[in-house]
Design a protein around this motif. Structure first.
Motif: not given
Length: 337
Positions: A151-176
């Motif tokens: 899909h023309p937007q697949k790479d952008k969607a993948t990149l966005f997903t990786v950025i956000v999920v990595s950031a949320l994972s770091t926050v969860a590591m501290v808070l959970y």
């Protein structure tokens, strides 16, 4: 004759790919150095540094190697994830964590796909983001992206997903870990919650062992059970891809991508006990380096200006997925206890 032709052309192919592969390797090494010194996810550093070097992916000597790294090297890294887990590890935990993991993964992905449609996105974006949230963060996002239709937007969607999920994972590591202590969980229960909810393996390990050795061991095993769910989810994504190819009149892709088959075979081989520890360790290291290099290549292929156009709704979707997973895990642990 075809095999001879391929072998004879291999040196030429390597010369074409070498500049881009070297660029991805350098970015990956720099990302690992920064991750070790600042404690942030290596995948996140690889993405950010890769995006800073996106000019290399234009028409030039680096482009073929970057494309190869973002596709083929990625698939090899995903296949090698199979050396992380064994069937015995899953069985040893009993039925409770198995129910917890299956319910969390399935329900999170289903809810994510429905929420994506309600927010006006393609349902497959919900599968991509939900799979990353429910299974193993950036690795799952890359694996699912490789299995989903082009899909023309697949790479952008993948990149966005990786950025956000990595950031949320770091926050969860501290808070959970603080959340489990506030709830009065014992180490085993805390480990199950951390393993079922934090996105990336490294953050699960860090959060679990920050509580105790027992919590860290349980969290790691539960997390690896989530990694094992990657195979059936990839199969589901491949079925959607086949249907998409058929509907569009295109060639139907295989039911299971080769890297998914390799992943399953390595899990079974690793479960026999025949694989020496040194081979398992080497395979895990190679997998990690290949995935870091691949995400660097994907970062190089994406421009920040394009990424900024996604808006706020995808962020809301992924934050909502993370919160849903945490609440669901808390409810299931209360029921299973």
């Amino acid at each position: 004759m075809q095999l001879v032709a391929r072998v004879s052309s291999a040196p030429d192919r390597l010369r074409v790919l070498a500049p881009g592969l070297l660029a991805c390797g350098v970015v990956g090494a720099a990302s690992a150095f920064l991750s070790e010194h600042y404690g942030a996810p290596v995948m996140l550093f690889a993405l950010l540094l890769g995006m800073a070097m996106n000019f290399l992916s234009g028409d030039g000597p680096c482009r073929p190697g970057i494309e190869f790294c973002a596709r083929q090297v990625l698939r090899i890294g995903i296949a090698l994830l199979g050396l992380r887990i064994t069937i015995a590890q899953v069985v040893a935990l009993g039925w409770g964590p198995v129910v917890l993991v299956i319910a969390c993964v399935v329900l999170t992905i289903v809810v994510s796909m429905l929420a994506a449609r309600l927010l006006g996105f393609n349902t497959l974006f919900g599968l991509l983001s939900g799979g990353a949230t429910a299974i193993c963060g950036a690795s799952a996002a890359l694996a699912l992206s490789a299995a989903l239709p082009s899909h023309p937007q697949k790479d952008k969607a993948t990149l966005f997903t990786v950025i956000v999920v990595s950031a949320l994972s770091t926050v969860a590591m501290v808070l959970y870990p603080m959340l489990t202590q506030a709830l009065g969980y014992d180490p085993a229960l805390a480990g199950q919650f951390l393993g079922a909810t934090i996105h990336d393996v490294a953050q699960v390990v860090g959060a679990g062992y920050s509580i105790s050795t027992e919590a860290g061991d349980v969290a790691t095993l539960v997390k690896l059970m989530r990694v094992a769910m990657l195979l059936p989810v990839i199969l589901f994504a491949s079925l959607l891809t086949r249907r998409s190819g058929q509907d569009q009149g295109g060639e139907r892709p295989p039911l299971l991508p080769w890297f998914a088959v390799a992943f399953a075979l390595l899990v079974m081989l690793n479960s026999t006990g025949w694989v020496p520890k040194v081979v398992q360790s080497a395979g895990n290291d190679v997998s990690r380096w290949f995935l870091v290099a691949a995400i660097a290549g994907i970062g190089m292929k994406t421009h920040l200006k394009e990424l900024a156009t996604v808006g706020l709704k995808p962020v809301v979707l992924m934050v909502g997925e993370t919160l849903f997973l945490a609440v669901l895990a808390l409810a299931l642990l209360r029921w299973l206890a």
